[in-house]
Write a protein that holds these residues in place. Structure first.
Motif, PDB file in Angstrom:
ATOM      1  N   ASN B  92       0.860  -1.219  -0.072  1.00  0.00           N
ATOM      2  CA  ASN B  92      -0.014  -0.085  -0.053  1.00  0.00           C
ATOM      3  C   ASN B  92       0.875   1.211  -0.091  1.00  0.00           C
ATOM      4  O   ASN B  92       1.862   1.296   0.730  1.00  0.00           O
ATOM      5  N   PHE B  93       0.680   2.226  -1.058  1.00  0.00           N
ATOM      6  CA  PHE B  93       1.560   3.392  -1.071  1.00  0.00           C
ATOM      7  C   PHE B  93       0.611   4.549  -0.885  1.00  0.00           C
ATOM      8  O   PHE B  93      -0.425   4.567  -1.704  1.00  0.00           O
ATOM      9  N   GLN B  94       0.964   5.223   0.105  1.00  0.00           N
ATOM     10  CA  GLN B  94       0.381   6.706  -0.150  1.00  0.00           C
ATOM     11  C   GLN B  94       1.526   7.717  -0.389  1.00  0.00           C
ATOM     12  O   GLN B  94       2.380   8.065   0.280  1.00  0.00           O
ATOM     13  N   PHE B  99       4.412  13.166  -6.903  1.00  0.00           N
ATOM     14  CA  PHE B  99       4.605  11.956  -7.483  1.00  0.00           C
ATOM     15  C   PHE B  99       3.987  11.710  -8.608  1.00  0.00           C
ATOM     16  O   PHE B  99       2.930  11.468  -8.804  1.00  0.00           O
ATOM     17  N   ASP B 100       4.766  11.637  -9.910  1.00  0.00           N
ATOM     18  CA  ASP B 100       3.974  11.317 -11.192  1.00  0.00           C
ATOM     19  C   ASP B 100       4.200   9.858 -11.260  1.00  0.00           C
ATOM     20  O   ASP B 100       4.874   8.780 -10.469  1.00  0.00           O
ATOM     21  N   LEU B 101       3.618   9.277 -12.378  1.00  0.00           N
ATOM     22  CA  LEU B 101       3.511   7.638 -12.662  1.00  0.00           C
ATOM     23  C   LEU B 101       5.085   7.211 -12.686  1.00  0.00           C
ATOM     24  O   LEU B 101       5.088   6.141 -12.195  1.00  0.00           O
ATOM     25  N   VAL B 104       6.313   6.973  -9.172  1.00  0.00           N
ATOM     26  CA  VAL B 104       5.666   5.709  -8.321  1.00  0.00           C
ATOM     27  C   VAL B 104       6.508   4.228  -9.078  1.00  0.00           C
ATOM     28  O   VAL B 104       6.528   3.554  -8.249  1.00  0.00           O
ATOM     29  N   ARG B 105       6.602   4.380 -10.451  1.00  0.00           N
ATOM     30  CA  ARG B 105       7.216   3.189 -10.840  1.00  0.00           C
ATOM     31  C   ARG B 105       8.624   2.840 -10.233  1.00  0.00           C
ATOM     32  O   ARG B 105       8.921   1.536 -10.243  1.00  0.00           O
ATOM     33  N   TYR B 108       8.009   1.246  -7.035  1.00  0.00           N
ATOM     34  CA  TYR B 108       7.470  -0.184  -7.194  1.00  0.00           C
ATOM     35  C   TYR B 108       8.713  -0.952  -7.931  1.00  0.00           C
ATOM     36  O   TYR B 108       8.607  -2.329  -7.159  1.00  0.00           O
ATOM     37  N   LYS B 109       9.480  -0.541  -8.561  1.00  0.00           N
ATOM     38  CA  LYS B 109      10.562  -1.357  -9.161  1.00  0.00           C
ATOM     39  C   LYS B 109      11.523  -1.813  -7.993  1.00  0.00           C
ATOM     40  O   LYS B 109      12.022  -2.921  -8.296  1.00  0.00           O
ATOM     41  N   ASP B 126      -2.519  -1.103  -3.272  1.00  0.00           N
ATOM     42  CA  ASP B 126      -3.517   0.096  -2.923  1.00  0.00           C
ATOM     43  C   ASP B 126      -2.568   1.269  -3.108  1.00  0.00           C
ATOM     44  O   ASP B 126      -1.628   1.274  -2.474  1.00  0.00           O
ATOM     45  N   THR B 127      -2.690   1.950  -4.422  1.00  0.00           N
ATOM     46  CA  THR B 127      -2.127   3.182  -4.350  1.00  0.00           C
ATOM     47  C   THR B 127      -2.784   4.422  -4.484  1.00  0.00           C
ATOM     48  O   THR B 127      -3.679   4.562  -5.382  1.00  0.00           O
ATOM     49  N   ASN B 128      -2.512   5.512  -3.512  1.00  0.00           N
ATOM     50  CA  ASN B 128      -3.234   6.715  -3.525  1.00  0.00           C
ATOM     51  C   ASN B 128      -2.290   7.816  -3.561  1.00  0.00           C
ATOM     52  O   ASN B 128      -0.982   7.705  -2.988  1.00  0.00           O
ATOM     53  N   THR B 129      -2.648   9.154  -3.894  1.00  0.00           N
ATOM     54  CA  THR B 129      -2.130  10.219  -3.585  1.00  0.00           C
ATOM     55  C   THR B 129      -2.584  11.016  -2.631  1.00  0.00           C
ATOM     56  O   THR B 129      -3.888  10.996  -2.612  1.00  0.00           O
ATOM     57  N   LEU B 134       5.356  10.316   2.084  1.00  0.00           N
ATOM     58  CA  LEU B 134       5.243   8.833   1.535  1.00  0.00           C
ATOM     59  C   LEU B 134       5.228   7.899   2.624  1.00  0.00           C
ATOM     60  O   LEU B 134       6.027   8.079   3.583  1.00  0.00           O
TER      61      LEU B 134
END
Lengths: 304, 304
Positions: B92-94, B99-101, B104-105, B108-109, B126-129, B134
């Motif tokens: 789960n990321f807040q 953060f742009d895509l 976030v990648r 996640y990487k 679950d990913t929210n901004t 963070l």
């Protein structure tokens, strides 16, 4: 952004193995297990996004059990939408430094109450204080029968009836904190009827119907007049009432599809633990929502 | 505050059933399952508490894979400390709105890389901004043999040797982001030796030894000169070097106890995947840490 990110995630992820029956992209994941398959769901709720804490200290204290309750309830709703039973939960709290032990306990009390209500064991977690706002992440582990079919976003087929539990719209006035996840209804359906696609209405009725349409590559023909509208909807004009039911988020009702014959049986079932209404039909065509007259229905709901 | 809260949690919790073999209070929870028992661990890392993101955008991007890696690594370390094997993870990321895509990648990487390294499937999340900093919450599901004994905080007995993997101190200089969770060593120990108590050194060597002492109601007699000190410790004076090894946090090495005969075998085992050192002996007495001359050792480490 979420759809694009999920697409990338699926490519990037390593969940394409025999062990993982359902990976990223549905309401939950399903792992192969010897007796019953494991179902794992997870969701975070954050201050400012999913709830607002009152500035007044007494009001804030009063609201905290509802926040704790909601953190588990949204996950139990996902478990229901996977046709699964919940067993255990973990809870992670990031608490503002202003929270004392008494305050954290109030938050936690809301979690234990709903856990007891639905027979879920709270087995672990992590509590930190920090300079940021309140964040609660919960993960729930459940199970469903080995190889249980259906209940995924991808399982709708043309000809299916589209059914929903309960009523829609206006949950912001309080129901988004007090709703009961539809676990009993889900278990009743699992035991008695073959369900095709299923999800829960978290983002909005239209957004979550669209998620099924996209994943199953089908069109959803909706009888807008049939959508059950909650008494929480304050609008008086008919069009605005329907729009609220279609576009408001956090109803946490089940949305599912079944074939015609099963739909007839479900709608005639006097033992359903929650009322179920038919709101439309799955038809062949590009993924979109249309009225019975073929007019495009806008998809509006919470954007992640 | 954490100990008091955990005590209250345990009373409040409903995990005292046959289904829950280990509930709140250890490195992870253990649930009864038909083939192998399930092990569930969860941990949150937050900006400002567990890591600092550089203000410079390029530097921040560069650091994000390490943050993603750490969010899973701390949980895998708990899985190792339960003598379990990891299978699946949810994330789960807040994320801050900045953060742009692409950003976030990168985060996640870092998660997918370590997941692949240790054969863990990322199955959901679950990913929210939001407007806050963070926050990454991860939950890992693993398993261990049905009814596997030991590996809990409560399992140390007087007469046990106290063993540790690797080296301690100075992880803040980088190792707290790059460490390998001791899964291989844990599996090697599970397969070959009977381990009594076990945990991983997250808060500090002394704080986590004290957690075993308190849970097992035993005293820990430490040979301070035997504690393996990491090359990351920058102090030159001997006393300060030992203090760093005892008090710095986030070493994520295994701390475990075994009986004397087993200790001798482990220390003679040339096939250990990570070096193991004996640092003391479990003795009868009130829960505290003492030197071989019986002097009290202060317990200093990260306070939740």
């Amino acid at each position: 952004m979420e759809q694009e990110f999920l697409h990338w995630l699926r490519q990037e992820s390593n969940d394409n193995t025999d062990e993982v029956i359902v990976g990223i992209g549905d309401d939950g994941a399903v792992l192969k297990s010897s007796n019953r398959d494991l179902v794992i769901v997870t969701d975070t709720i954050a201050e400012g996004t999913h709830f607002v804490l009152p500035a007044n200290l007494a009001e804030r204290r009063c609201m905290l059990p509802s926040i704790g309750r909601k953190s588990l309830a949204v996950n139990l709703s996902d478990i229901a939408a996977m046709g699964a039973e919940p067993h255990a939960a973990t809870l992670n709290f990031q608490c503002p430094r202003t929270f004392d032990l008494q305050t954290v306990r109030r938050l936690y009390k809301g979690c234990t109450n709903i856990a007891k209500q639905f027979g879920v064991k709270i087995v672990g977690g992590d509590t930190n204080t920090w300079d940021g706002p309140l964040v609660v992440s919960a993960t729930v582990i459940g199970s469903r029968a080995n190889g249980q079919s259906g209940w995924l976003l991808t399982d709708a087929v043309p000809g299916d009836a589209i059914l929903v539990s309960g009523e829609f719209g206006g949950s912001i006035h309080g129901r988004h904190l007090t709703f009961d996840p539809r676990l009993k209804l889900a278990q009743h359906l699992v035991s008695n009827f073959r369900v095709h696609a299923a999800t829960d209405a978290s983002d909005s009725l239209t957004a979550d119907l669209m998620a099924i349409a996209t994943s199953s590559n089908v069109q959803m023909e909706l009888n807008l007049a049939a959508i059950p509208i909650s008494k929480d909807v304050e609008e008086t004009e008919s069009q605005k009432r329907i729009a609220a039911a279609c576009q408001d988020g956090e109803d946490f009702e089940l949305i599912f599809t079944v074939n015609e014959a099963i739909a007839t049986k479900i709608l005639a079932d006097a033992t359903l633990p929650t009322p179920v209404t038919r709101i439309g039909t799955v038809i062949a065509g590009p993924p979109q929502l249309v009225t019975i007259k073929g007019k495009l229905i806008p998809v509006i709901g919470y954007q992640h």
